[in-house]
Design a protein around this motif. Structure first.
Motif, short mmCIF file in Angstrom:
data_model
loop_
_atom_site.label_atom_id
_atom_site.label_comp_id
_atom_site.label_asym_id
_atom_site.label_seq_id
_atom_site.Cartn_x
_atom_site.Cartn_y
_atom_site.Cartn_z
N LYS A 160 -36.46 65.40 -32.12
CA LYS A 160 -37.53 65.29 -31.02
C LYS A 160 -37.34 64.02 -30.45
N GLY A 161 -37.35 63.97 -29.11
CA GLY A 161 -37.27 62.84 -28.24
C GLY A 161 -38.91 62.58 -27.35
N ALA A 162 -38.86 62.02 -26.52
CA ALA A 162 -40.10 62.05 -25.93
C ALA A 162 -40.74 63.19 -25.36
N LEU A 163 -42.03 63.01 -25.26
CA LEU A 163 -42.66 64.29 -24.60
C LEU A 163 -43.20 63.66 -23.20
N LEU A 164 -42.56 64.60 -22.28
CA LEU A 164 -42.91 64.01 -20.77
C LEU A 164 -43.92 64.72 -19.96
N ALA A 165 -44.58 64.16 -19.16
CA ALA A 165 -45.54 64.83 -18.01
C ALA A 165 -44.79 64.35 -16.60
N ILE A 166 -44.37 65.43 -16.13
CA ILE A 166 -43.51 65.25 -14.94
C ILE A 166 -44.72 65.88 -13.78
N SER A 167 -44.92 64.86 -12.92
CA SER A 167 -46.09 65.38 -11.93
C SER A 167 -45.42 65.57 -10.36
N ASP A 168 -45.66 66.58 -9.97
CA ASP A 168 -45.16 66.86 -8.44
C ASP A 168 -46.37 67.53 -7.68
N GLY A 169 -46.93 66.67 -7.10
CA GLY A 169 -48.13 67.13 -6.35
C GLY A 169 -48.98 68.03 -7.26
N PRO A 170 -49.39 69.26 -6.96
CA PRO A 170 -49.95 70.22 -7.70
C PRO A 170 -49.39 70.91 -8.91
N ARG A 171 -48.28 70.67 -9.11
CA ARG A 171 -47.40 70.96 -10.32
C ARG A 171 -47.20 70.03 -11.21
N MET A 172 -47.11 70.45 -12.61
CA MET A 172 -46.95 69.40 -13.51
C MET A 172 -46.13 70.21 -14.64
N ALA A 173 -45.08 69.53 -14.99
CA ALA A 173 -44.13 70.08 -16.19
C ALA A 173 -44.10 69.11 -17.42
N LEU A 174 -44.51 69.79 -18.46
CA LEU A 174 -44.82 69.22 -19.76
C LEU A 174 -43.34 69.56 -20.62
N GLY A 175 -42.64 68.44 -20.61
CA GLY A 175 -41.19 68.64 -21.36
C GLY A 175 -40.78 67.78 -22.49
N ARG A 176 -40.56 68.54 -23.58
CA ARG A 176 -40.11 67.91 -24.74
C ARG A 176 -38.68 67.61 -24.74
N VAL A 177 -38.07 66.22 -25.03
CA VAL A 177 -36.67 65.90 -25.17
C VAL A 177 -36.15 66.59 -26.35
N LEU A 178 -35.24 67.21 -26.44
CA LEU A 178 -34.60 67.73 -27.70
C LEU A 178 -33.08 67.29 -27.90
N HIS A 179 -33.00 66.91 -28.86
CA HIS A 179 -31.46 66.14 -29.17
C HIS A 179 -30.95 66.84 -30.33
N PHE A 180 -29.76 67.90 -29.95
CA PHE A 180 -28.98 68.74 -30.70
C PHE A 180 -27.58 67.79 -31.01
N ASP A 181 -27.24 68.06 -32.27
CA ASP A 181 -26.19 67.51 -32.75
C ASP A 181 -25.02 68.18 -32.50
N ARG A 182 -24.79 68.70 -31.09
CA ARG A 182 -23.50 69.50 -30.69
C ARG A 182 -23.19 69.16 -29.28
N THR A 183 -21.79 69.05 -29.12
CA THR A 183 -21.48 68.86 -27.69
C THR A 183 -21.90 69.52 -26.61
N ALA A 184 -21.93 69.01 -25.19
CA ALA A 184 -22.25 69.76 -24.52
C ALA A 184 -21.66 71.26 -24.18
N ASP A 185 -20.28 71.02 -24.28
CA ASP A 185 -19.46 72.30 -24.39
C ASP A 185 -19.88 73.24 -25.23
N ALA A 186 -20.16 72.71 -26.61
CA ALA A 186 -20.58 73.84 -27.78
C ALA A 186 -21.79 74.45 -27.35
N LEU A 187 -23.04 73.61 -26.84
CA LEU A 187 -24.12 74.23 -26.40
C LEU A 187 -23.97 75.01 -25.58
N VAL A 188 -23.45 74.85 -24.31
CA VAL A 188 -23.18 75.88 -23.42
C VAL A 188 -22.58 77.23 -23.97
N GLN A 189 -21.51 77.07 -24.64
CA GLN A 189 -20.81 78.19 -25.16
C GLN A 189 -21.75 79.03 -26.15
#
Length: 245
Positions: A160-189
């Protein structure tokens, strides 16, 4: 409108009685808006979801708001009117997937969804399945559920990384940063293989982003996702290096 990104320590989201405080004229538009949406996409269904009173982050970093429950069709009428002020915030959750080689994985919504072609981190609205026994909405659990449902990945397999609150006017995203021990290509596959086995998939593709341009090239990049990529790859926030928060 400026999109604000802040790190929070957690959430406290109790449910209170009552539906969305839509003005009478907007409430009256709900059937017509829903009919239009059904004509455009017959696969959608009118479930229940939560809207939230304007969130406040206290001195301890806890984001506090009260949830109110209503029909998805009521939410869509509010959205189609471009979110006029009704004393509510549209809050949703998102999983910010980071690869071991410094990419952020975004998904593109499939043609069977209400947001077809939209590009953003996997996630979704908060609804009654996210309500805990204590009468509070469990945003962290919702993030893990949406991640697994849409990609097949498990939040428990990530650091787990940071827990973020991303505010855009009347919208808000609550986002948890998640670090995986795989490369981008491996995750996409891995995610692509999962998507190909799904009968009703929310994502039609995933993309590894090492710049904001990668996200834009994938489709209709959501403004909050664009702001996040700009901040990360512009060096204004550091999310890609795993840390203990």
């Amino acid at each position: 409108m400026t999109i604000r990104i802040e790190t929070i320590a957690g959430t406290d989201l109790p449910l209170r009685p009552g539906g969305f405080p839509l003005p009478q004229d907007l409430r009256g538009q709900v059937p017509a808006v829903w009919a239009k949406m059904i004509a455009r996409n017959p696969t959608i269904w009118d479930g229940r979801l939560y809207g939230f009173t304007p969130p406040v982050v206290d001195a301890a970093g806890i984001l506090r708001a009260e949830a109110m429950e209503d029909d998805y069709s009521a939410h869509l009428a509010w959205r189609e009117a471009e979110f006029p002020e009704i004393g509510l915030c549209h809050m949703f959750v998102t999983a910010i997937i980071c690869s071991s080689d410094g990419a952020i994985i975004l998904g593109r919504m499939s043609g069977d969804t209400i947001n077809a072609g939209r590009v953003y981190p996997p996630g979704g609205v908060l609804d009654p399945r996210d309500l805990g026994a204590d009468g509070r909405i469990d945003a962290e659990r919702a993030i893990g559920f949406e991640l697994n449902e849409e990609t097949g990945l498990h939040a428990a397999d990530a650091r787990k990384g940071a827990l973020l609150a991303i505010s855009d006017g009347p919208r808000m995203a609550l986002g948890r940063v998640l670090h995986f021990d795989r490369t981008a290509d491996a995750l996409v596959q891995e995610i692509t293989a999962t998507l190909e086995q799904q009968d009703e998939r929310e994502l039609d593709a995933v993309v590894a982003c090492r710049s904001t341009a990668d996200g834009r090239a994938a489709g209709n990049l959501a403004p909050y996702a664009e702001a996040l990529l700009d901040a990360v790859f512009g060096g204004r926030i550091d999310l890609l290096r795993p840390r203990v928060w």
